[in-house]
Structure formats: C-alpha cells, structure tokens
Design an enzyme around this catalytic site. Structure first.
Site, PDB file in Angstrom:
ATOM      1  CE  LYS A  82      -4.239  -2.543   2.073  1.00 33.81           C
ATOM      2  NZ  LYS A  82      -5.155  -2.170   3.328  1.00 33.81           N
ATOM      3  CE1 TYR A  90      -9.418  -2.772  -0.120  1.00 38.90           C
ATOM      4  CE2 TYR A  90      -8.557  -1.107  -1.264  1.00 38.90           C
ATOM      5  CZ  TYR A  90      -8.321  -2.074  -0.233  1.00 38.90           C
ATOM      6  OH  TYR A  90      -7.286  -2.517  -0.460  1.00 38.90           O
ATOM      7  CG  PHE A 114     -13.121   1.199   7.148  1.00 41.82           C
ATOM      8  CD1 PHE A 114     -13.209   1.445   5.874  1.00 41.82           C
ATOM      9  CD2 PHE A 114     -14.216   0.502   7.785  1.00 41.82           C
ATOM     10  CE1 PHE A 114     -13.575  -0.505   5.153  1.00 41.82           C
ATOM     11  CE2 PHE A 114     -14.469  -0.772   7.437  1.00 41.82           C
ATOM     12  CZ  PHE A 114     -13.579  -1.162   6.096  1.00 41.82           C
ATOM     13  NE  ARG A 141      -6.575 -12.139   5.401  1.00 41.52           N
ATOM     14  CZ  ARG A 141      -6.939 -11.024   5.762  1.00 41.52           C
ATOM     15  NH1 ARG A 141      -7.208 -10.407   4.258  1.00 41.52           N
ATOM     16  NH2 ARG A 141      -7.491 -10.160   6.689  1.00 41.52           N
ATOM     17  CB  THR A 198      -7.671  -5.524   9.893  1.00 45.56           C
ATOM     18  OG1 THR A 198      -7.649  -6.747   8.920  1.00 45.56           O
ATOM     19  CG2 THR A 198      -7.395  -4.266   8.858  1.00 45.56           C
ATOM     20  NE  ARG A 214      -3.016  -5.055   6.951  1.00 44.47           N
ATOM     21  CZ  ARG A 214      -3.683  -6.334   6.481  1.00 44.47           C
ATOM     22  NH1 ARG A 214      -4.768  -7.192   7.160  1.00 44.47           N
ATOM     23  NH2 ARG A 214      -4.369  -5.772   5.542  1.00 44.47           N
ATOM     24  CG  ASN A 233      -3.912  -2.168   6.682  1.00 38.63           C
ATOM     25  OD1 ASN A 233      -3.705  -2.046   5.525  1.00 38.63           O
ATOM     26  ND2 ASN A 233      -4.562  -2.648   7.283  1.00 38.63           N
ATOM     27  CG  HIS A 269      -5.499  -6.075  -0.480  1.00 36.52           C
ATOM     28  ND1 HIS A 269      -6.712  -6.356   0.317  1.00 36.52           N
ATOM     29  CD2 HIS A 269      -5.438  -7.219  -1.193  1.00 36.52           C
ATOM     30  CE1 HIS A 269      -7.831  -6.902  -0.839  1.00 36.52           C
ATOM     31  NE2 HIS A 269      -6.862  -7.538  -1.047  1.00 36.52           N
ATOM     32  CD  GLU A 281      -9.257  -8.333  -3.893  1.00 35.77           C
ATOM     33  OE1 GLU A 281      -9.421  -8.569  -2.795  1.00 35.77           O
ATOM     34  OE2 GLU A 281      -7.607  -9.550  -3.404  1.00 35.77           O
TER      35      GLU A 281
HETATM   36  N1  UDP Z   1      -9.895  -0.075   7.305  1.00 36.72           N
HETATM   37  C1  UDP Z   1      -9.634   0.965   7.841  1.00 36.72           C
HETATM   38  N2  UDP Z   1     -10.257   1.027   9.270  1.00 36.72           N
HETATM   39  C2  UDP Z   1     -11.340  -0.256   9.855  1.00 36.72           C
HETATM   40  C3  UDP Z   1     -11.222  -1.879   8.778  1.00 36.72           C
HETATM   41  C4  UDP Z   1     -10.115  -1.337   7.591  1.00 36.72           C
HETATM   42  O1  UDP Z   1      -9.464   1.918   7.353  1.00 36.72           O
HETATM   43  O2  UDP Z   1     -12.059   0.061  10.266  1.00 36.72           O
HETATM   44  C5  UDP Z   1      -9.283  -0.345   6.008  1.00 36.72           C
HETATM   45  C6  UDP Z   1      -7.633  -1.116   6.248  1.00 36.72           C
HETATM   46  O3  UDP Z   1      -6.687  -0.345   5.166  1.00 36.72           O
HETATM   47  C7  UDP Z   1      -7.946  -2.131   5.425  1.00 36.72           C
HETATM   48  C8  UDP Z   1      -8.647  -2.423   4.945  1.00 36.72           C
HETATM   49  O4  UDP Z   1      -9.689  -0.829   4.782  1.00 36.72           O
HETATM   50  O5  UDP Z   1      -7.124  -3.510   5.047  1.00 36.72           O
HETATM   51  C9  UDP Z   1      -9.805  -3.686   4.103  1.00 36.72           C
HETATM   52  O6  UDP Z   1     -10.872  -4.116   5.531  1.00 36.72           O
HETATM   53  P1  UDP Z   1     -10.651  -5.342   5.542  1.00 36.72           P
HETATM   54  O7  UDP Z   1     -11.822  -5.194   6.819  1.00 36.72           O
HETATM   55  O8  UDP Z   1     -10.921  -6.264   4.124  1.00 36.72           O
HETATM   56  O9  UDP Z   1      -9.242  -5.940   6.181  1.00 36.72           O
HETATM   57  P2  UDP Z   1      -8.802  -6.691   5.387  1.00 36.72           P
HETATM   58  O10 UDP Z   1      -8.805  -7.720   5.084  1.00 36.72           O
HETATM   59  O11 UDP Z   1      -7.345  -6.065   4.652  1.00 36.72           O
HETATM   60  O12 UDP Z   1      -7.066  -7.539   6.635  1.00 36.72           O
HETATM   61 MG    MG Z   2     -10.200  -7.719   2.925  1.00 38.39          MG
END
Ligand code: UDP
Ligand code: MG
Length: 139
Positions: A11, A51, A59, A87, A93, A104, A114, A117, A128
C-alpha cells in the site's frame, strides 16, 4: 477455483516509507512465488472499484483517498494454501493486534495505513488479480 494463488498490494504507506524491497523479500522467503508484479497507482475511481465490497462502511471514503494517495505494488503470489498462508504472514488488519514478525506488525503504522492487502478468499484472489493483470502478465 485455484487454491494456490493470492493477490497482494504493497500500500502507499509502505511504498512511501521505503519498504517495497523488505516486504517482497519477506514474501519470497516465506515460500511465495511471484506470478505477476506491477508498480502502479490507483485513481480514486479505481480504488473505489477495488474496495466496492466496503462501500457504505464508515472507513470507505478514507480508504479510497488513502489507496489513491500514492503508488502501490500489485502482485499475484503462488503457494500451496496461498490465501490462508498469506493472511497469516501479513497479520491482523490492525497492526497493533498483529502477531510479532508479521508484515503488518513490522511495517504498518495504523489500521488504515496497514502496509499490505491480502485477498480473503480464492474467489476474491481471482477477481483482484484480474483487476490488475492480463493473461500476458502472469508467469
Ligand atoms: N480499514 C480501515 N478501518 C477499519 C477497517 C478497515 O481503515 O476499521 C481499511 C484497512 O486499510 C483494511 C481495508 O480497509 O486493510 C480493508 O478492510 P478489511 O476488513 O478487508 O481488512 P483486511 O482484509 O485488509 O485485513
Ligand atoms: Mg479484506
């Protein structure tokens, strides 16, 4: 559906902080083969499309702004059990909740910025990866 591929982005925060090389090194040393790789950037419209599943979440607008704020690295990765293993490698996250040693935990500063992705399912990995790469760009 392939279970040996996942999709990742480094990112804008991690790119801006100079972590491209360290993150790719960690990914390949963890057993993932790079199938496709691109240094590029998302417009706000493209970030919104990528997204779209989060449209309406509180968010979402900040996420779109952040993901279009600077260049990113997109990649398709191959490994047995790729989605789940990646993952695990990236961690939670929220980097403050990510296991020590995860990408992360090492490179991210906050839940929104973070560092990386990682796809959450084989189906989304396929969608994707196709968002960024044509058949001629996968090896
Ligand atoms: N995100 C955020 N605030 C939140 C949850 C998610 O800014 O409370 C952002 C963060 O960059 C995250 C992305 O939205 O990576 C996608 O969210 P997701 O729940 O899919 O998390 P990920 O799969 O990336 O762990
Ligand atoms: Mg996600």
């Amino acid at each position: 559906m392939e279970s040996n591929k996942t999709f990742t982005m480094i990112k804008p925060d991690a790119v801006a902080n100079g972590h491209i090389g360290a993150i790719l090194d960690k990914i390949t040393k963890s057993g993932f083969k790079i199938v496709a790789l691109k240094y590029t950037a998302l417009s706000a419209q493209k970030a919104g499309e990528f997204y779209a599943v989060h449209a309406g979440r509180p968010f979402y607008n900040d996420l779109v702004t952040f993901m279009s704020s600077g260049p990113i690295v997109a990649a398709i990765l191959e490994k047995d059990n790729a989605v789940a293993d990646f993952r695990t490698l990236i961690g939670a996250t929220d980097p403050s909740k990510a296991e020590p040693g995860t990408i992360r935990a090492l490179f991210a500063k906050s839940i929104d910025a973070n560092a990386v992705h990682g796809s959450d399912s084989d189906e989304n990995a396929q969608i994707e990866g196709s968002f960024f790469f044509s058949a001629f760009e996968k090896f």
